[in-house]
Enzyme design. Structure first.
Site, PDB file in Angstrom:
ATOM      1  N   THR A   1       0.854  -1.193   0.000  1.00 28.69           N
ATOM      2  CA  THR A   1       0.000   0.000   0.000  1.00 28.69           C
ATOM      3  C   THR A   1       0.883   1.235   0.000  1.00 28.69           C
ATOM      4  OG1 THR A   1      -1.524   1.418   1.234  1.00 28.69           O
ATOM      5  CG2 THR A   1      -0.305  -0.150   2.543  1.00 28.69           C
ATOM      6  N   ILE A   2       0.464   2.232  -0.757  1.00 28.07           N
ATOM      7  CA  ILE A   2       1.241   3.480  -0.745  1.00 28.07           C
ATOM      8  C   ILE A   2       1.012   4.243   0.564  1.00 28.07           C
ATOM      9  CG2 ILE A   2       1.169   3.684  -3.265  1.00 28.07           C
ATOM     10  CD1 ILE A   2      -0.705   6.182  -2.685  1.00 28.07           C
ATOM     11  N   ASP A   3       0.015   3.800   1.358  1.00 28.27           N
ATOM     12  CA  ASP A   3      -0.258   4.505   2.629  1.00 28.27           C
ATOM     13  C   ASP A   3       0.712   4.103   3.738  1.00 28.27           C
ATOM     14  OD1 ASP A   3      -2.339   5.640   1.312  1.00 28.27           O
ATOM     15  OD2 ASP A   3      -3.911   4.472   2.280  1.00 28.27           O
TER      16      ASP A   3
ATOM     17  N   GLN B   1       0.270   9.282  -7.872  1.00 29.39           N
ATOM     18  CA  GLN B   1       1.139   8.718  -6.826  1.00 29.39           C
ATOM     19  C   GLN B   1       1.177   7.190  -6.866  1.00 29.39           C
ATOM     20  OE1 GLN B   1       0.258  11.350  -2.991  1.00 29.39           O
ATOM     21  NE2 GLN B   1      -1.468  11.255  -4.381  1.00 29.39           N
ATOM     22  N   ARG B   2       0.201   6.574  -7.553  1.00 29.02           N
ATOM     23  CA  ARG B   2       0.148   5.106  -7.564  1.00 29.02           C
ATOM     24  C   ARG B   2       0.577   4.500  -8.892  1.00 29.02           C
ATOM     25  NH1 ARG B   2      -5.539   3.945  -4.971  1.00 29.02           N
ATOM     26  NH2 ARG B   2      -5.850   2.909  -6.960  1.00 29.02           N
TER      27      ARG B   2
HETATM   28  O1  F6P Z   1      -4.796   2.153  -1.727  1.00 29.40           O
HETATM   29  C1  F6P Z   1      -4.672   3.222  -0.875  1.00 29.40           C
HETATM   30  C2  F6P Z   1      -5.180   4.482  -1.526  1.00 29.40           C
HETATM   31  O2  F6P Z   1      -4.298   4.894  -2.544  1.00 29.40           O
HETATM   32  C3  F6P Z   1      -5.409   5.603  -0.525  1.00 29.40           C
HETATM   33  O3  F6P Z   1      -4.277   6.386  -0.277  1.00 29.40           O
HETATM   34  C4  F6P Z   1      -6.490   6.394  -1.190  1.00 29.40           C
HETATM   35  O4  F6P Z   1      -7.223   7.080  -0.228  1.00 29.40           O
HETATM   36  C5  F6P Z   1      -7.315   5.351  -1.859  1.00 29.40           C
HETATM   37  O5  F6P Z   1      -6.447   4.261  -2.101  1.00 29.40           O
HETATM   38  C6  F6P Z   1      -7.971   5.766  -3.143  1.00 29.40           C
HETATM   39  O6  F6P Z   1      -8.730   4.718  -3.609  1.00 29.40           O
HETATM   40  P1  F6P Z   1      -9.345   4.570  -5.050  1.00 29.40           P
HETATM   41  O7  F6P Z   1      -8.235   4.357  -6.017  1.00 29.40           O
HETATM   42  O8  F6P Z   1     -10.225   3.373  -4.945  1.00 29.40           O
HETATM   43  O9  F6P Z   1     -10.076   5.825  -5.315  1.00 29.40           O
END
Ligand code: F6P
Length: 373
Positions: free
Chosen positions: A133-135, A299-300
């Site tokens: 997880t990036i968190d 960020q992901r």
């Molecule tokens: O997976 C963690 C996360 O990137 C959190 O930082 C963020 O709040 C959430 O996912 C966003 O989720 P989604 O991509 O489902 O909108």
């Protein structure tokens, strides 16, 4: 007899998922002679029996790719939307597991995935999890893969925003991910020299932020960078959430608990986009032109950092070793410089938050960063 293992990726995607799949798949196949099947789109692929054989060709050339070759989703086995209806698909998930004669299932995911894995363990399946997880908020592990890359992306964004903030003498508010945990905001904020860092764990006062910005202006620094975690809250908002959580914990009936949970969900839904209001408030309070940048899913995305590639590969290969010795019901966690197996029931339902007195919070304060409190 050779083991047959299943792999799925679940929850939000992040850089390093393919490195973990590759590390696990290669070690499982080539070192331990296992058969490896990938299930598509998280737990949905298990519920609906959608899979692919992870052979040598599938596992090759994916180390540097972002995302996940298996696809992912936030579907939960016990509450899945099927044809517009919410159904408990736990039996279907177990049936797929047995139909494929799996010896074990590896679930690569974050906090939600740990809870779902525990449900499947209780339903009798052999499950192992890997932390992504990036968190960086999974309990009992110092780090989750994906985090290092996201921190680097957010830091680079802050570096870029600095030059435009200085040129225009503006305040730039930068929203980074992190609903409940502020690790990304804290560390990217320190790495990027943010003047203000706002975390979900430390409620802020807009007036205190404005006063820190005004003090900078008086000292001749006519720009400011404010890093805000998406889940950061003002003192009033945090008090509201606290009182709802306390009321929910004390509720006598299931109905009352459900009603309060609904109010909490509504609060969090309405909180999305709060950084727009915050930047408007700061502009009013400081009289300084203010802009907002939301980094969001940037960020992901994209290729994992070297650190995430190494960590995800290590987790994957170590997981194969664990499966070869038929150890199940655990998540592989980084503790110090070693990988340890931690029982999933100690992890599920817990989050690793930033303690208000964390050394890095102190470090930020010592370089003059305002935390809004
Ligand atoms: O997976 C963690 C996360 O990137 C959190 O930082 C963020 O709040 C959430 O996912 C966003 O989720 P989604 O991509 O489902 O909108």
């Amino acid at each position: 007899m050779a083991q047959h293992i299943g792999i799925l990726t679940s929850g939000g995607d992040c850089p390093g998922l393919n490195a973990a799949i590759r590390g696990l798949g290669k070690a499982a196949r080539e070192r331990y002679g296992m058969r490896v099947t990938g299930f598509l789109n998280g737990f949905r692929g298990l519920a609906q029996d959608q899979s692919i054989e992870l052979d040598g060709a599938m596992l090759s050339g994916i180390l540097t790719d972002g995302g996940t070759i298996l696809g992912t989703s936030r579907d939960k086995p016990h509450r899945m939307s099927i044809g517009g209806r919410m159904l408990d698909m736990t039996d279907a998930v177990c049936a797929t597991y047995h139909r494929h004669h799996l010896d074990a299932l590896v679930c690569i995911g974050g906090g939600g995935t740990q809870k779902n894995a525990l449900r499947l363990i209780k339903a009798g399946l052999n499950v192992v999890t890997l932390p992504k997880t990036i968190d960086n908020d999974i309990a009992h592990t110092d780090r989750s893969f994906g985090y290092d890359t996201a921190r680097q992306i957010a830091t680079e964004a802050l570096d870029r925003l600095h030059s435009t903030a200085t040129s225009h003498e503006r305040v730039i508010v930068v929203e980074v991910m992190g609903h409940r945990a502020g690790w990304l905001a804290l560390e990217a904020g320190i790495a990027g020299g943010a003047d203000v860092i706002l975390l979900p764990e430390i409620p802020y006062s807009p007036e205190k932020i404005a006063s820190a910005i005004r003090a900078r202006t008086r000292s001749g620094k006519r720009f400011s960078i404010v890093v805000v975690a998406e889940g950061a809250m003002s003192v009033e908002e945090a008090a509201k959430v606290d009182s709802l959580v306390r009321a929910r914990d004390k509720a006598d009936s299931k109905k009352q608990r459900a009603e309060i949970s609904e109010k909490l969900n509504q609060f969090h839904a309405e909180h999305v986009g709060h950084t727009i209001r915050l930047s408007q408030t700061l502009e009013k309070l400081t009289g300084q032109e203010t802009r907002l940048t939301i980094l969001g899913h940037l960020q992901r995305g994209g290729t994992p950092s070297a650190a995430d590639r190494v960590f995800a590969t290590w987790l994957g290969t170590e997981c194969a070793r664990l499966l070869a010795s038929r150890q199940y019901g655990v998540m592989l966690a980084l503790q110090g410089n070693q990988l340890k197996s931690v029982s999933i029931d100690e992890i599920a339902g817990h989050k690793k938050l930033v303690p208000a007195e964390h050394p890095l919070v102190r470090c930020g304060r010592l370089v003059g960063t305002c935390f809004g409190d």
